[in-house]
Every structure is written in C-alpha cells, then in structure tokens.
Design an enzyme around this catalytic site. Sequence first.
Site, PDB file in Angstrom:
ATOM      1  CB  CYS A 168      -0.912  -0.006   1.224  1.00  0.00           C
ATOM      2  SG  CYS A 168      -1.768   1.573   1.454  1.00  0.00           S
TER       3      CYS A 168
ATOM      4  CE  LYS B 189     -10.416  -4.016   4.536  1.00  0.00           C
ATOM      5  NZ  LYS B 189     -11.270  -2.869   4.293  1.00  0.00           N
TER       6      LYS B 189
HETATM    7  N1  LIG Z   1      -6.606   8.431   2.125  1.00  0.00           N
HETATM    8  C1  LIG Z   1      -6.117   7.232   2.743  1.00  0.00           C
HETATM    9  C2  LIG Z   1      -6.155   6.113   1.715  1.00  0.00           C
HETATM   10  C3  LIG Z   1      -5.786   4.768   2.328  1.00  0.00           C
HETATM   11  C4  LIG Z   1      -6.161   3.599   1.403  1.00  0.00           C
HETATM   12  O1  LIG Z   1      -6.944   3.750   0.456  1.00  0.00           O
HETATM   13  N2  LIG Z   1      -5.614   2.419   1.712  1.00  0.00           N
HETATM   14  C5  LIG Z   1      -6.002   1.239   0.971  1.00  0.00           C
HETATM   15  C6  LIG Z   1      -4.815   0.321   0.709  1.00  0.00           C
HETATM   16  S1  LIG Z   1      -3.597   1.025  -0.334  1.00  0.00           S
HETATM   17  C7  LIG Z   1      -6.964   0.417   1.828  1.00  0.00           C
HETATM   18  O2  LIG Z   1      -6.838   0.360   3.034  1.00  0.00           O
HETATM   19  N3  LIG Z   1      -7.915  -0.278   1.190  1.00  0.00           N
HETATM   20  C8  LIG Z   1      -8.802  -1.170   1.850  1.00  0.00           C
HETATM   21  C9  LIG Z   1     -10.223  -0.786   1.714  1.00  0.00           C
HETATM   22  O3  LIG Z   1     -10.495   0.277   1.119  1.00  0.00           O
HETATM   23  O4  LIG Z   1     -11.068  -1.529   2.213  1.00  0.00           O
HETATM   24  C10 LIG Z   1      -4.707   7.472   3.287  1.00  0.00           C
HETATM   25  O5  LIG Z   1      -4.036   8.388   2.799  1.00  0.00           O
HETATM   26  O6  LIG Z   1      -4.314   6.790   4.241  1.00  0.00           O
END
Ligand SMILES: N[C@@H](CCC(=O)N[C@@H](CS)C(=O)NCC(=O)O)C(=O)O
Length: 254
Positions: free
Chosen positions: A27, A54
């Site tokens: 990520c 998760k």
């Molecule tokens: N705006 C957030 C974005 C975080 C994000 O989108 N993380 C993704 C992985 S790269 C995630 O956790 N996805 C899992 C989901 O959306 O369920 C940040 O900057 O932390």
Amino acid sequence: MSEKHLQAGDVLPAYNGKLRLFAMRFCPYAERSVLVLNAKNIDYDLVFINLDHKPEWIFNFSPRGTVPALEYEQGKSIFDSNIINAYLDEKYPEKPLQASEPLRRAQDKMIVENFAPAQSAYYTAAFNPQNLQSDMVENFHKGLEGLQKELEVRGTKFLHGSDAGWVDLTIWPFLERFLCLPLIGKTEFAMDSSKYGLLLAYIEAMKTVPAVKSYYLAAETHAKFTESHAKGDPNYNMLDTSAVCCMRPRKKKE
Ligand SMILES: N[C@@H](CCC(=O)N[C@@H](CS)C(=O)NCC(=O)O)C(=O)O
C-alpha cells in the site's frame, strides 16, 4: 518484522508499548507513514493486514478498515496517511520533515495536490486497466513533467532541500510503483530518459535515502503483486519468508 499479513480469525498481536502501524506491504499510503517513522528514527512495530480478509479488530483502529492506522497508545488510534504524518511530525519535532516557512509548506502541499491525477492514472492502469483512457495517460505525464519542472526550479537534490522531507516522502511511494507499469505491459507510462533525465536522477537519489532504502521494493516485485491482484487473488504474503524456513530438507533418520 514479519511480512505475513494477518487476516480474519488471526489474533491481534500483544501490545508491547511501542507505536504500532497497521499497514499492507504494497500500500503506497501505508508506505508514506512507514517512511516518516523511519526518517524520524521513531521506534515502532508494523502489523500487516490482508485487505481482502480483514481481521475483525482492524475496525477498532480504523473505522473503515483502511490502512495505514497508527495505534499511538494501547487501543487508541488515528488513521489516514496525511493525518498520521502531520501528527508524527508535530509530536516528534526533533527532526522536522515539513518545511519551516509557511509559504514553502503551502507550495509543498500544492506539489502533492498537482501530483494526484498521476496517482489516479497509475491506479487505473495497474488495477482497473479496462477503464484506462488516453486523458489519464496525459495526466500521468503532466504530473511527471510538473514534478520535474519543480525540481529544476528548486535546484536542490530533493524537493525539500539537501535532505528528503515530507513532500518527497509523500509522493515517493507512487514514483516507486510507477516504475512497474512498463513491466506489466503499460509502456505508455514509461519514463523516457531523454525527457525525464532530472526526474530519473531524483528517483535514483531517493532510493539511497536510508528511510526509503530499508522499505524499497523493486519494480519487478511491485509488478508481481499487481499481476496477482489483476488475477483476483492478491498475493499479500509473497515476501513472507517464515513459511520457507519450515520447508528446509530434514536430515534423514539413521
Ligand atoms: N486516504 C487514505 C487512503 C488509504 C487507502 O486507500 N488504503 C487502501 C490500501 S492502499 C486500503 O486500506 N484499502 C482497503 C479498503 O479500502 O477496504 C490514506 O491516505 O491513508
């Protein structure tokens, strides 16, 4: 640190008093926070999460189940890479990563903002290629050109100055991943050295920054993960060597 991603049914590792970052190894947002923790020499633990299965407890730290999330005290957390990184920089001021001048801080934020369409184009190309449109490829290159222009105007090794700072560490995880696009057949995203000489030199300099180097993954590795994702079965644990250690050939019994 284990590279194994914990999933539904796995127990939350015992809290040991350190800051704890919930992340996923591939990520880019989680990487932003890892880099800031590294650059500030803060002691922390990493817990990797399988985002397709998760563990139930991740929602106690991150209400939407996204990473990164930072447990700053037992059971207490904040989430979102930008929120976490601003908090860390203020809470641990010994080595500030943001520019000291308010105007420069604003300009750094504009760099990150102007870079966002290139990030979106990357996401579409890597994870939703069927939705890729020509204007996204244009946006991608506009983003890179803007970045290169900024490096030229600033005339410093890094955008922040002679050391990498907040602005560099915020965009870096995406630059690291952009390099895998030509390897998965997206050649229109290649960074031609005749056009992007300064940007490519910057990328090489970023790879030597200790905070980056210790977490850096090669373009080939990102390409492998992206391909596994495209097949519908993201291989979160592809870097986990703990399984391999148990497969050593056993000594034959006499
Ligand atoms: N705006 C957030 C974005 C975080 C994000 O989108 N993380 C993704 C992985 S790269 C995630 O956790 N996805 C899992 C989901 O959306 O369920 C940040 O900057 O932390």
